[in-house]
Design an enzyme around this catalytic site. Structure first.
Site, PDB file in Angstrom:
ATOM      1  N   GLN A 196       5.827  24.763  18.685  1.00  9.79           N
ATOM      2  CA  GLN A 196       5.499  25.438  17.432  1.00  9.79           C
ATOM      3  C   GLN A 196       5.979  24.596  16.269  1.00  9.79           C
ATOM      4  O   GLN A 196       7.085  24.069  16.294  1.00  9.79           O
ATOM      5  CB  GLN A 196       6.203  26.810  17.408  1.00  9.79           C
ATOM      6  CG  GLN A 196       5.937  27.635  16.173  1.00  9.79           C
ATOM      7  CD  GLN A 196       6.590  29.018  16.281  1.00  9.79           C
ATOM      8  OE1 GLN A 196       6.559  29.645  17.325  1.00  9.79           O
ATOM      9  NE2 GLN A 196       7.169  29.475  15.192  1.00  9.79           N
ATOM     10  N   GLU A 211       6.128   6.690  12.280  1.00  3.54           N
ATOM     11  CA  GLU A 211       5.826   7.655  13.327  1.00  3.54           C
ATOM     12  C   GLU A 211       6.940   8.697  13.276  1.00  3.54           C
ATOM     13  O   GLU A 211       8.097   8.386  13.553  1.00  3.54           O
ATOM     14  CB  GLU A 211       5.815   6.935  14.675  1.00  3.54           C
ATOM     15  CG  GLU A 211       5.394   7.789  15.837  1.00  3.54           C
ATOM     16  CD  GLU A 211       5.292   6.969  17.101  1.00  3.54           C
ATOM     17  OE1 GLU A 211       4.162   6.593  17.476  1.00  3.54           O
ATOM     18  OE2 GLU A 211       6.351   6.681  17.707  1.00  3.54           O
ATOM     19  N   LYS A 229      15.324  22.614  17.383  1.00  2.77           N
ATOM     20  CA  LYS A 229      14.443  22.268  16.272  1.00  2.77           C
ATOM     21  C   LYS A 229      14.605  20.798  15.918  1.00  2.77           C
ATOM     22  O   LYS A 229      15.699  20.246  15.994  1.00  2.77           O
ATOM     23  CB  LYS A 229      14.799  23.094  15.028  1.00  2.77           C
ATOM     24  CG  LYS A 229      14.658  24.587  15.213  1.00  2.77           C
ATOM     25  CD  LYS A 229      15.177  25.330  13.995  1.00  2.77           C
ATOM     26  CE  LYS A 229      15.082  26.834  14.205  1.00  2.77           C
ATOM     27  NZ  LYS A 229      15.711  27.564  13.099  1.00  2.77           N
ATOM     28  N   HIS A 288      20.265  30.961  10.518  1.00  4.43           N
ATOM     29  CA  HIS A 288      19.437  31.677  11.485  1.00  4.43           C
ATOM     30  C   HIS A 288      19.436  30.994  12.847  1.00  4.43           C
ATOM     31  O   HIS A 288      19.646  29.790  12.949  1.00  4.43           O
ATOM     32  CB  HIS A 288      17.984  31.738  11.000  1.00  4.43           C
ATOM     33  CG  HIS A 288      17.821  32.316   9.652  1.00  4.43           C
ATOM     34  ND1 HIS A 288      17.029  31.732   8.690  1.00  4.43           N
ATOM     35  CD2 HIS A 288      18.334  33.431   9.072  1.00  4.43           C
ATOM     36  CE1 HIS A 288      17.066  32.460   7.589  1.00  4.43           C
ATOM     37  NE2 HIS A 288      17.852  33.494   7.790  1.00  4.43           N
ATOM     38  N   ARG A 303       0.810  -1.218   0.000  1.00  6.61           N
ATOM     39  CA  ARG A 303       0.000   0.000   0.000  1.00  6.61           C
ATOM     40  C   ARG A 303       0.842   1.267   0.000  1.00  6.61           C
ATOM     41  O   ARG A 303       0.372   2.346  -0.336  1.00  6.61           O
ATOM     42  CB  ARG A 303      -0.912   0.039   1.235  1.00  6.61           C
ATOM     43  CG  ARG A 303      -1.869  -1.125   1.331  1.00  6.61           C
ATOM     44  CD  ARG A 303      -2.509  -1.180   2.698  1.00  6.61           C
ATOM     45  NE  ARG A 303      -1.455  -1.449   3.691  1.00  6.61           N
ATOM     46  CZ  ARG A 303      -1.590  -1.257   4.993  1.00  6.61           C
ATOM     47  NH1 ARG A 303      -2.706  -0.795   5.493  1.00  6.61           N
ATOM     48  NH2 ARG A 303      -0.598  -1.535   5.820  1.00  6.61           N
ATOM     49  N   ASN A 340       6.558  24.658  12.001  1.00  9.33           N
ATOM     50  CA  ASN A 340       6.703  25.545  10.846  1.00  9.33           C
ATOM     51  C   ASN A 340       6.922  24.704   9.602  1.00  9.33           C
ATOM     52  O   ASN A 340       7.471  23.602   9.678  1.00  9.33           O
ATOM     53  CB  ASN A 340       7.902  26.479  11.027  1.00  9.33           C
ATOM     54  CG  ASN A 340       7.780  27.353  12.255  1.00  9.33           C
ATOM     55  OD1 ASN A 340       6.730  27.916  12.520  1.00  9.33           O
ATOM     56  ND2 ASN A 340       8.848  27.458  13.020  1.00  9.33           N
ATOM     57  N   HIS A 344      21.096  27.580  12.037  1.00  6.49           N
ATOM     58  CA  HIS A 344      20.495  26.554  11.198  1.00  6.49           C
ATOM     59  C   HIS A 344      20.180  27.117   9.817  1.00  6.49           C
ATOM     60  O   HIS A 344      19.808  28.277   9.683  1.00  6.49           O
ATOM     61  CB  HIS A 344      19.201  26.038  11.851  1.00  6.49           C
ATOM     62  CG  HIS A 344      18.488  25.041  11.012  1.00  6.49           C
ATOM     63  ND1 HIS A 344      17.343  25.352  10.324  1.00  6.49           N
ATOM     64  CD2 HIS A 344      18.782  23.753  10.711  1.00  6.49           C
ATOM     65  CE1 HIS A 344      16.956  24.283   9.646  1.00  6.49           C
ATOM     66  NE2 HIS A 344      17.808  23.303   9.864  1.00  6.49           N
ATOM     67  N   ASP A 360      19.154  37.923   4.198  1.00  8.97           N
ATOM     68  CA  ASP A 360      20.219  36.979   4.520  1.00  8.97           C
ATOM     69  C   ASP A 360      21.544  37.366   3.875  1.00  8.97           C
ATOM     70  O   ASP A 360      22.605  36.944   4.330  1.00  8.97           O
ATOM     71  CB  ASP A 360      19.833  35.565   4.102  1.00  8.97           C
ATOM     72  CG  ASP A 360      18.742  34.977   4.981  1.00  8.97           C
ATOM     73  OD1 ASP A 360      18.454  35.554   6.054  1.00  8.97           O
ATOM     74  OD2 ASP A 360      18.166  33.949   4.591  1.00  8.97           O
ATOM     75  N   TYR A 403       9.478  21.730  10.401  1.00 10.40           N
ATOM     76  CA  TYR A 403      10.237  21.654  11.645  1.00 10.40           C
ATOM     77  C   TYR A 403       9.419  22.019  12.864  1.00 10.40           C
ATOM     78  O   TYR A 403       8.531  22.846  12.819  1.00 10.40           O
ATOM     79  CB  TYR A 403      11.524  22.470  11.589  1.00 10.40           C
ATOM     80  CG  TYR A 403      11.414  23.923  11.219  1.00 10.40           C
ATOM     81  CD1 TYR A 403      11.582  24.914  12.174  1.00 10.40           C
ATOM     82  CD2 TYR A 403      11.194  24.305   9.901  1.00 10.40           C
ATOM     83  CE1 TYR A 403      11.522  26.258  11.837  1.00 10.40           C
ATOM     84  CE2 TYR A 403      11.129  25.643   9.554  1.00 10.40           C
ATOM     85  CZ  TYR A 403      11.305  26.619  10.529  1.00 10.40           C
ATOM     86  OH  TYR A 403      11.239  27.945  10.186  1.00 10.40           O
ATOM     87  N   GLU A 442      15.953  37.417  16.790  1.00 10.94           N
ATOM     88  CA  GLU A 442      16.585  36.824  15.608  1.00 10.94           C
ATOM     89  C   GLU A 442      18.070  37.157  15.567  1.00 10.94           C
ATOM     90  O   GLU A 442      18.474  38.264  15.892  1.00 10.94           O
ATOM     91  CB  GLU A 442      15.981  37.399  14.324  1.00 10.94           C
ATOM     92  CG  GLU A 442      14.679  36.829  13.899  1.00 10.94           C
ATOM     93  CD  GLU A 442      14.222  37.406  12.556  1.00 10.94           C
ATOM     94  OE1 GLU A 442      14.846  38.334  12.025  1.00 10.94           O
ATOM     95  OE2 GLU A 442      13.218  36.906  12.054  1.00 10.94           O
TER      96      GLU A 442
END
Length: 180
Positions: A47, A28, A72, A62, A23, A49, A119, A170, A132, A143
């Site tokens: 959170q 997980e 993350k 960042h 299939r 994203n 990252h 950036d 993430y 930031e």
């Protein structure tokens, strides 16, 4: 879930157990209890994203600073990226070193990026959807960033300079040496 060390403390590659059959496949992608038991790290994420990018896009480098620092857990839902985590923890024996790993929808690998790391990623496929989980909320005032092509870091993004697409914000980031 299999945990692979990267050579930088707490920056881990996570390989989920994938069940394939006629299939398709099932896995997980995250289980807090299993994550904490296997890594000894907190798996409390607050959170999620997701981004969509085309070939040649480089996002990063960042981080969030101070009380808004974030760990993350990153993965690719569609396509392939080169994911990069740079140790920016002052006093760390691996300060300034980085981990670079190909993450793809096909290999289903994930990278755990601890707090105190910069990252970023580059898109190696035609398009990529990147997902993430963060263990702290985003705060614009916290930031910080480092220019992706800093010669001190010497990161091979696997994208030629001509093919690279980088956000204007950036392109004006400072170098890694400005962090200390």
């Amino acid at each position: 879930m299999e945990i692979q060390e990267t050579g930088i403390k707490d920056c881990l590659i996570i390989k989920p157990r994938v069940f394939d059959d006629a299939r398709g496949s099932f896995f997980e992608s995250f289980n807090q209890q299993t994550f904490e038991a296997k890594t000894g790290l907190s798996g409390k994420f607050v959170q999620d994203n997701q981004s969509y990018s085309s070939y040649g896009v480089i996002r990063g480098l960042h981080a969030q600073s101070g009380e808004f620092a974030q760990a993350k857990l990153v993965r690719v839902i569609k396509g392939e990226v080169l994911d990069v985590a740079v140790d920016a923890r002052l006093g760390s024996p691996t300060y300034g070193q980085h981990v670079a790993v190909k993450l793809s929808a096909e290999n289903k690998l994930q990278l755990y990026v601890p707090r105190g790391f910069l990252h970023g990623f580059s898109v190696l496929s035609e398009t990529a959807e990147f997902f993430y989980k963060c263990d702290n909320y985003y705060n614009k005032a916290s930031e910080l960033g480092v220019i992706y092509n800093d010669p001190q870091l010497n990161i091979d993004w696997m994208i030629s300079a001509q093919a690279a697409t980088v956000a204007d914000k950036d392109l004006i980031l400072n170098t890694f040496s400005s962090l200390s």
